[in-house]
Design a protein around this motif. Structure first.
Motif, PDB file in Angstrom:
ATOM      1  N   ASP A   1     -23.767  46.086  15.038  1.00  0.00           N
ATOM      2  CA  ASP A   1     -22.640  45.171  15.159  1.00  0.00           C
ATOM      3  C   ASP A   1     -22.913  44.157  16.272  1.00  0.00           C
ATOM      4  O   ASP A   1     -23.148  44.533  17.423  1.00  0.00           O
ATOM      5  CB  ASP A   1     -21.365  45.960  15.461  1.00  0.00           C
ATOM      6  CG  ASP A   1     -20.157  45.065  15.627  1.00  0.00           C
ATOM      7  OD1 ASP A   1     -19.733  44.444  14.640  1.00  0.00           O
ATOM      8  OD2 ASP A   1     -19.650  44.978  16.758  1.00  0.00           O
TER       9      ASP A   1
ATOM     10  N   THR B   1     -20.882  41.975  17.727  1.00  0.00           N
ATOM     11  CA  THR B   1     -19.850  41.949  18.762  1.00  0.00           C
ATOM     12  C   THR B   1     -20.085  43.043  19.796  1.00  0.00           C
ATOM     13  O   THR B   1     -19.969  42.819  21.015  1.00  0.00           O
ATOM     14  CB  THR B   1     -18.457  42.124  18.128  1.00  0.00           C
ATOM     15  OG1 THR B   1     -18.239  41.077  17.175  1.00  0.00           O
ATOM     16  CG2 THR B   1     -17.368  42.068  19.196  1.00  0.00           C
TER      17      THR B   1
ATOM     18  N   ARG C   1     -21.064  42.346  23.766  1.00  0.00           N
ATOM     19  CA  ARG C   1     -20.273  42.932  24.846  1.00  0.00           C
ATOM     20  C   ARG C   1     -21.164  43.742  25.802  1.00  0.00           C
ATOM     21  O   ARG C   1     -21.054  43.621  27.034  1.00  0.00           O
ATOM     22  CB  ARG C   1     -19.173  43.813  24.258  1.00  0.00           C
ATOM     23  CG  ARG C   1     -18.240  44.405  25.318  1.00  0.00           C
ATOM     24  CD  ARG C   1     -17.010  45.061  24.689  1.00  0.00           C
ATOM     25  NE  ARG C   1     -17.385  46.155  23.793  1.00  0.00           N
ATOM     26  CZ  ARG C   1     -17.255  46.117  22.478  1.00  0.00           C
ATOM     27  NH1 ARG C   1     -16.786  45.024  21.886  1.00  0.00           N
ATOM     28  NH2 ARG C   1     -17.602  47.154  21.729  1.00  0.00           N
TER      29      ARG C   1
END
Length: 315
Positions: free
Chosen positions: A292, A294, A298
């Motif tokens: 992923d 995202t 992060r």
């Protein structure tokens, strides 16, 4: 005040400027035993392959860092401290050591410390290299304790000090694609300096086992399906025992996997920026074991302090 021949050129600061500059760069350290009007010192920031380093000196009799200072700073790093000029006594983590020029100490910034000049009233100076706690622990496989020291003249000590001295002569702080590899070399030098000869964390068998585990993780971290269960299965040990081996060394299996994924991602992001390619960042994320984007972005921002695409915008 005279500075070491290897670190010359820092502007002289008064009491308040020295204290405030040091606080802004690395935390609360309070000079004592010298009248403010008679105080003189310097603080010069440097960069060593992306690590923060400082050339610090003053004529204070004592520098204090209290429990309250550590709580207010919430520091989460270690630093290696080289004595560059003069002599000092460092009291830290229930250890008291005397440092002469060339000696090196290992300090936990999350714990209080006292630095006392023993140079007969002359100026004394040090050079420090900050090391992020979790990255260092994950790389070494054990959690080093503040208060360790080594006398000058060791091979890893000379190599590490030369990196600091060369960084002092390098203009600019832009990272190069080689810096990620240099950071690993710095961790190895710190391990060579301060790793105990006989780790009290387990038997020689468990140490050998843990080195094999590290090798398996280095080989498999780029697979998005790779995790602690796969490590335990390949080693032929239980997941509980795997977790115990990591807990004894102050880390977890997942933390090491993510540390290697992020280090690899940083190298690929740096290469993408330096070559000015249009490789999708999502492709880099997947190549480093992240499904992923995202989640990858992060983690990357938390580890390096900027978004993965920030380097492309700088070039």
């Amino acid at each position: 005040m005279l500075q070491s021949d290897d670190f010359i050129g820092s502007p002289q600061l008064n009491f308040e400027a020295w204290r405030d500059t040091l606080r802004a760069l690395c935390g609360r350290y309070n000079p004592e035993g010298t009248e403010p009007d008679a105080f003189a010192g310097w603080v010069r920031p440097m960069s060593v392959s992306g690590f923060a380093a400082l050339d610090i000196g003053c004529n204070a009799e004592r520098i204090e860092r209290t429990y309250q200072d550590t709580r207010l700073d919430s520091a989460d790093h270690y630093f290696v401290l080289f004595q560059v000029a003069g002599r000092s006594v460092v009291s830290h983590n229930a250890q008291t050591v005397q440092l002469a020029v060339g000696d090196v100490a290992f300090v936990d910034a999350a714990r209080p410390a006292t630095y006392i000049a023993s140079s007969g009233g002359e100026a004394w100076s040090t050079v420090t290299l900050d090391l992020p706690r979790q990255s260092l622990v994950s790389h070494l496989g054990f959690e080093p304790q503040g208060g360790l020291y080594r006398r000058g003249g060791t091979s890893p000590g000379r190599l590490l000090f030369n990196l600091l001295r060369d960084a002092d002569q390098t203009e600019g702080s832009a990272l190069s694609p080689a810096d990620s590899y240099m950071q690993l070399a710095v961790y190895d030098l710190v391990g060579a300096l301060f790793a105990p000869s006989e780790l009290s964390l387990g038997s020689r068998h468990s140490d050998t086992l843990f080195r094999r585990i590290q090798g398996i993780i280095r080989d498999g971290f780029a697979d998005p399906d790779f995790g602690p269960n796969e490590v335990a299965a390949e080693m032929g040990i239980s997941l509980r025992y795997l977790q115990k081996l990591f807990t004894e060394r102050g880390s977890t299996c997942s933390e090491l996997i993510f540390a290697l994924r992020l280090a690899h991602a940083e190298r690929l992001v740096q290469r993408r920026a330096s070559l000015r390619t249009s490789q999708p960042l999502s492709e880099i994320a997947y190549a480093c074991g992240f499904r992923d984007y995202t989640h990858f972005a992060r983690k990357f921002r938390h580890r390096f302090g900027h978004a993965p695409g920030a380097r492309s915008k700088e070039t």
